[in-house]
Design a protein around this motif. Structure first.
Motif, short mmCIF file in Angstrom:
data_model
loop_
_atom_site.label_atom_id
_atom_site.label_comp_id
_atom_site.label_asym_id
_atom_site.label_seq_id
_atom_site.Cartn_x
_atom_site.Cartn_y
_atom_site.Cartn_z
N TRP A 176 0.84 -1.11 -0.22
CA TRP A 176 -0.10 -0.12 -0.19
C TRP A 176 0.99 1.32 -0.05
O TRP A 176 1.71 1.17 0.82
CB TRP A 176 -0.76 0.19 1.18
N ARG A 177 0.73 2.18 -0.85
CA ARG A 177 1.31 3.43 -0.87
C ARG A 177 0.24 4.55 -0.97
O ARG A 177 -0.19 4.51 -2.06
CB ARG A 177 2.37 3.51 -1.88
N GLY A 178 -0.15 4.95 0.15
CA GLY A 178 -1.25 6.06 0.08
C GLY A 178 -0.93 7.26 0.94
O GLY A 178 0.23 7.55 1.19
N ARG A 179 -1.86 7.92 1.07
CA ARG A 179 -1.71 9.25 2.01
C ARG A 179 -2.98 9.14 3.17
O ARG A 179 -3.85 8.41 3.17
CB ARG A 179 -2.21 10.26 1.28
N ASP A 180 -2.72 9.77 4.35
CA ASP A 180 -3.28 9.70 5.45
C ASP A 180 -4.61 10.60 4.87
O ASP A 180 -4.71 11.53 4.21
CB ASP A 180 -2.77 10.65 6.34
N TYR A 181 -5.91 10.03 5.43
CA TYR A 181 -7.17 10.56 5.19
C TYR A 181 -7.42 11.96 5.52
O TYR A 181 -7.75 12.85 4.83
CB TYR A 181 -8.25 9.71 5.82
N HIS A 182 -6.77 12.26 6.67
CA HIS A 182 -6.81 13.71 7.21
C HIS A 182 -5.82 14.74 6.69
O HIS A 182 -6.05 15.99 6.62
CB HIS A 182 -6.96 13.72 8.69
N PHE A 183 -4.40 14.23 6.46
CA PHE A 183 -3.49 15.27 6.21
C PHE A 183 -2.99 14.68 4.75
O PHE A 183 -1.90 13.89 4.89
CB PHE A 183 -2.53 15.26 7.11
N GLU A 184 -3.52 14.96 3.61
CA GLU A 184 -2.85 14.24 2.14
C GLU A 184 -1.25 14.47 1.98
O GLU A 184 -0.86 13.97 1.20
CB GLU A 184 -3.98 14.78 1.26
N ASP A 185 -0.66 15.32 2.87
CA ASP A 185 0.71 15.52 2.38
C ASP A 185 1.45 14.26 3.19
O ASP A 185 2.76 14.27 2.95
CB ASP A 185 1.32 16.92 3.00
N ASP A 186 0.72 13.66 4.30
CA ASP A 186 1.54 12.76 5.00
C ASP A 186 1.47 11.32 4.08
O ASP A 186 0.26 10.64 3.88
CB ASP A 186 0.69 12.39 6.31
N VAL A 187 2.68 10.83 4.00
CA VAL A 187 2.70 9.54 3.11
C VAL A 187 2.64 8.32 3.88
O VAL A 187 3.01 8.20 5.05
CB VAL A 187 3.89 9.39 2.32
#
Length: 191
Positions: free
Chosen positions: A80-91
């Motif tokens: 999985w390579r995604g982003r945090d739901y609340h802070f989309e800059d967080d990998v």
């Protein structure tokens, strides 16, 4: 998703799983509801392997965002390579590898999140559940506007699991750790 082999997990063999976009796989039974609410109580009631159960998103404009699968004759790796739901800059970048001998390995790349997280394996009961770590949205409930960061997982060492096989019905272990029983026939037994 099918594995292409039988995967032994707590005495059962699985040939497939359901892959969630929230960092876990379900081998059998129900899925969490809601699927994004990573919490220990829900985790303990599921047949789940969770390298990093959290609320993920996969924005189109994020580099290499997605869920990737690599299969071989005796192993499957899900990344999985995604982003945090609340802070989309967080990998959030991690994987799990399942092998046909029952071994499981969690691997971690860059991880940055303030979200709820559960990491572990569960066979839907207290005795067959290992929680490596977990994180609530707010560690300090007096400050609900400032979520805490879940630290220490970027580049974390690999976490290998070897799920113990159950003892055969004819074999028992006492509180001193001594085995007793009579095999049904002569031979070599693995457990």
């Amino acid at each position: 998703m099918t594995f292409g082999f039988q995967f032994p997990f707590y005495g059962n063999d699985y040939s497939q799983c359901r892959v969630s976009d929230n960092g876990y796989i379900i081998l059998d039974g129900k899925s969490p509801d809601p699927k994004w609410d990573a919490n220990e109580n829900a985790f303990k009631s599921l047949i789940m392997i969770a390298p990093f159960w959290t609320d993920l998103v996969f924005p189109d404009d994020a580099d290499n965002a997605g869920i990737y699968v690599k299969k071989s004759a005796n192993a499957v790796t899900i990344r999985w390579r995604g982003r945090d739901y609340h802070f989309e800059d967080d990998v959030v970048n991690f994987s799990v590898t399942l092998k046909d001998d029952g071994n499981i390995t969690f691997k971690y790349g860059e991880i940055s999140t303030t979200n709820r997280v559960v990491i572990g394996i569960s066979n839907a009961n207290q005795e067959q559940c290992t929680i490596i770590d977990s994180h609530a949205w707010h560690e300090d409930v007096s400050d609900l506007d400032s979520p805490t960061t879940f630290d220490g997982w970027s580049g974390h060492d690999d976490i290998p699991f070897s799920v113990p096989s159950p003892l055969p019905d004819w074999l028992a272990i006492n509180s001193e750790g001594e085995l007793a029983g009579i095999p049904p026939e002569a031979g070599d037994y693995s457990f």
